[in-house]
Write an enzyme that holds these catalytic residues in place. Structure first.
Site, short mmCIF file in Angstrom:
data_model
loop_
_atom_site.label_atom_id
_atom_site.label_comp_id
_atom_site.label_asym_id
_atom_site.label_seq_id
_atom_site.Cartn_x
_atom_site.Cartn_y
_atom_site.Cartn_z
CE1 TYR A 1 -31.89 18.88 -4.98
CE2 TYR A 1 -33.19 17.08 -4.11
CZ TYR A 1 -31.98 17.71 -4.26
OH TYR A 1 -30.86 17.16 -3.68
CE LYS B 1 -20.84 30.32 -9.34
NZ LYS B 1 -19.48 30.28 -8.81
CG ASP C 1 -17.61 29.47 -6.00
OD1 ASP C 1 -18.35 30.28 -5.38
OD2 ASP C 1 -16.97 29.80 -7.02
CG ASP D 1 -28.45 17.40 -1.51
OD1 ASP D 1 -28.69 16.73 -0.49
OD2 ASP D 1 -27.99 16.91 -2.56
CG ASP E 1 -24.66 15.15 2.61
OD1 ASP E 1 -25.66 15.32 3.33
OD2 ASP E 1 -24.46 14.13 1.93
C1 IPM Z 1 -31.14 14.62 1.54
C2 IPM Z 1 -30.94 13.55 0.50
C3 IPM Z 1 -32.08 13.65 -0.52
C4 IPM Z 1 -31.98 15.00 -1.20
C5 IPM Z 1 -32.13 12.52 -1.56
C6 IPM Z 1 -32.13 11.17 -0.90
C7 IPM Z 1 -33.29 12.69 -2.50
O1 IPM Z 1 -29.70 13.63 -0.11
O2 IPM Z 1 -32.15 14.59 2.25
O3 IPM Z 1 -30.28 15.49 1.65
O4 IPM Z 1 -31.23 15.15 -2.18
O5 IPM Z 1 -32.64 15.92 -0.76
MG MG Z 2 -28.48 15.15 0.70
#
Ligand code: IPM
Ligand code: MG
Length: 363
Positions: free
Chosen positions: A153, A201, A233, A257, A261
């Site tokens: 990032y 990884k 993975d 990230d 999710d």
């Molecule tokens: C998160 C989001 C952010 C990230 C984006 C919006 C930049 O997906 O907080 O997980 O990738 O970190």
């Molecule tokens: Mg995210």
């Protein structure tokens, strides 16, 4: 505006930065503020709230998604409550000069928020919302700890070749960055079931091998924690297949990230999950869901993840009974069916009605 009351206990005074952001951000943060004000009255604290601009809302007014004024407000505060960031008007323009998300990255970097902590918990009344079979998710309870200020990032160089036909990003980690996040993960594991899964990884990436080597050096000083290593993975698969086997998971920025999710939907409780980002300066507390632009201004969004983020904020300030009071009120609202349409089984309540009910339950 300070909210004060004289009653009992030790009076504590805190400054809280309020960053509503975009989409449903303002209306859900408003509910969390009502709840925090009720906590202040009930437990005899004063919270001083100062609002700042962030995201698309900040671009519209200042051209900058994380203005210096907002940074000053955050640095000056004891904690930050954050709504959501993102506006569809920026999503389909790959050439947009400035995007709301840059505000989030700038905030993480400037506040030194190197750890993002996302507890994944099941709520019995919501298990039917899970995409997985009930017996797989029932009782799942783990924490994803994501490194937040390093890796691909932020690595330089990143960009395009002159002819525009090549693009590159750089993944960089130092041992020091790995050590500080893994130390925090060990502390979390110690407060829970003493199991830590390190996700990487290492069969392909040099940065992942540095992670593994660094963790291995730390193991002798943390021998009370059972550590295992998993390729990303494989971890993506196991989160779905055996969500109950995890306790604390720690990983680098981009893997975190994606996995966080993935983890957030397995319990069916997306609208309920809070998160904390902690590090060098002020900690930031926010719901894990996004800005949900379709619902903005309609008073239908679920405020519970933000209210539970406020509970994490209270805990971060050392106010544990206060945090429990908020969590109990949230549980009660769910037991009584005082919830928004996304999780309601019968009658549905609006965002502000849910906020009012929980506020009343605390008072
Ligand atoms: C998160 C989001 C952010 C990230 C984006 C919006 C930049 O997906 O907080 O997980 O990738 O970190
Ligand atoms: Mg995210």
């Amino acid at each position: 505006m300070p909210v004060t009351a004289k009653k009992h206990d030790i009076h504590m005074n805190f400054k809280i930065a309020v960053l509503p952001g975009d989409g449903i951000g303002p209306e859900i943060v408003e509910q969390a503020l009502k709840v925090l004000k009720a906590v202040a009255l009930k437990f005899n604290h004063s919270f001083e709230f100062t609002e700042g601009l962030v995201g698309a809302a900040a671009i519209d007014q200042t051209g900058n998604p994380y203005p210096d004024d907002t940074h000053r407000i955050c640095m000056d505060a004891d904690a930050v409550i954050f709504g959501a960031i993102g506006d569809p008007k920026y999503d389909n323009d790959p050439k947009a000069r400035v995007r709301p998300e840059q505000g989030l990255l700038a905030m993480r970097k400037k506040l030194g928020l190197y750890a993002n902590i996302r507890p994944v918990a099941t709520f019995p009344s919501l298990i039917h919302k899970s995409p997985l079979r009930k017996d797989l998710v029932e009782g799942a309870d783990f924490v994803v700890i994501r490194e937040l200020t390093g890796g691909i990032y932020f690595g330089e160089p990143s960009g395009r070749s002159e002819d525009g036909n090549k693009a590159y990003d750089t993944n960089i980690y130092t041992k020091e960055e790995v050590r500080r996040i893994v130390n925090l993960a060990f502390e979390y594991a110690r407060k829970r079931n003493r199991r830590l899964t390190v996700v990487d990884k290492a069969n392909v990436l040099a940065t992942s091998r540095l992670w593994r080597e660094t963790v291995q050096e730390m193991v002798p000083d943390n021998s009370d924690i059972e550590v295992d290593y998993m390729f990303v993975d494989n971890a993506a698969m196991q989160i779905i297949q055996w969500p109950k086997k995890f306790d604390v998971m720690v990983t680098e920025n981009m893997f975190g990230d994606i996995l966080s999710d993935e983890a957030s939907v397995i319990t069916g409780s997306l609208g309920l999950l809070p998160s904390a980002s902690v590090g060098i300066h002020t900690s930031v507390y926010e719901p894990i869901h996004g800005s949900y632009p379709q619902a903005a201004g309609r008073n239908i969004a679920n405020p519970l993840a933000t209210i539970l983020s406020a509970a994490m904020l209270l805990e971060g300030l050392g106010l544990t009974s206060e945090a429990s009071a908020v969590r109990n009120a949230v549980t009660n609202s769910m037991d009584k069916g005082i919830v928004t349409e996304d999780i309601a089984k019968g009658k549905t309540y609006s965002t502000s009605e849910v906020g009012d009910w929980i506020t009343g339950a605390i008072g």
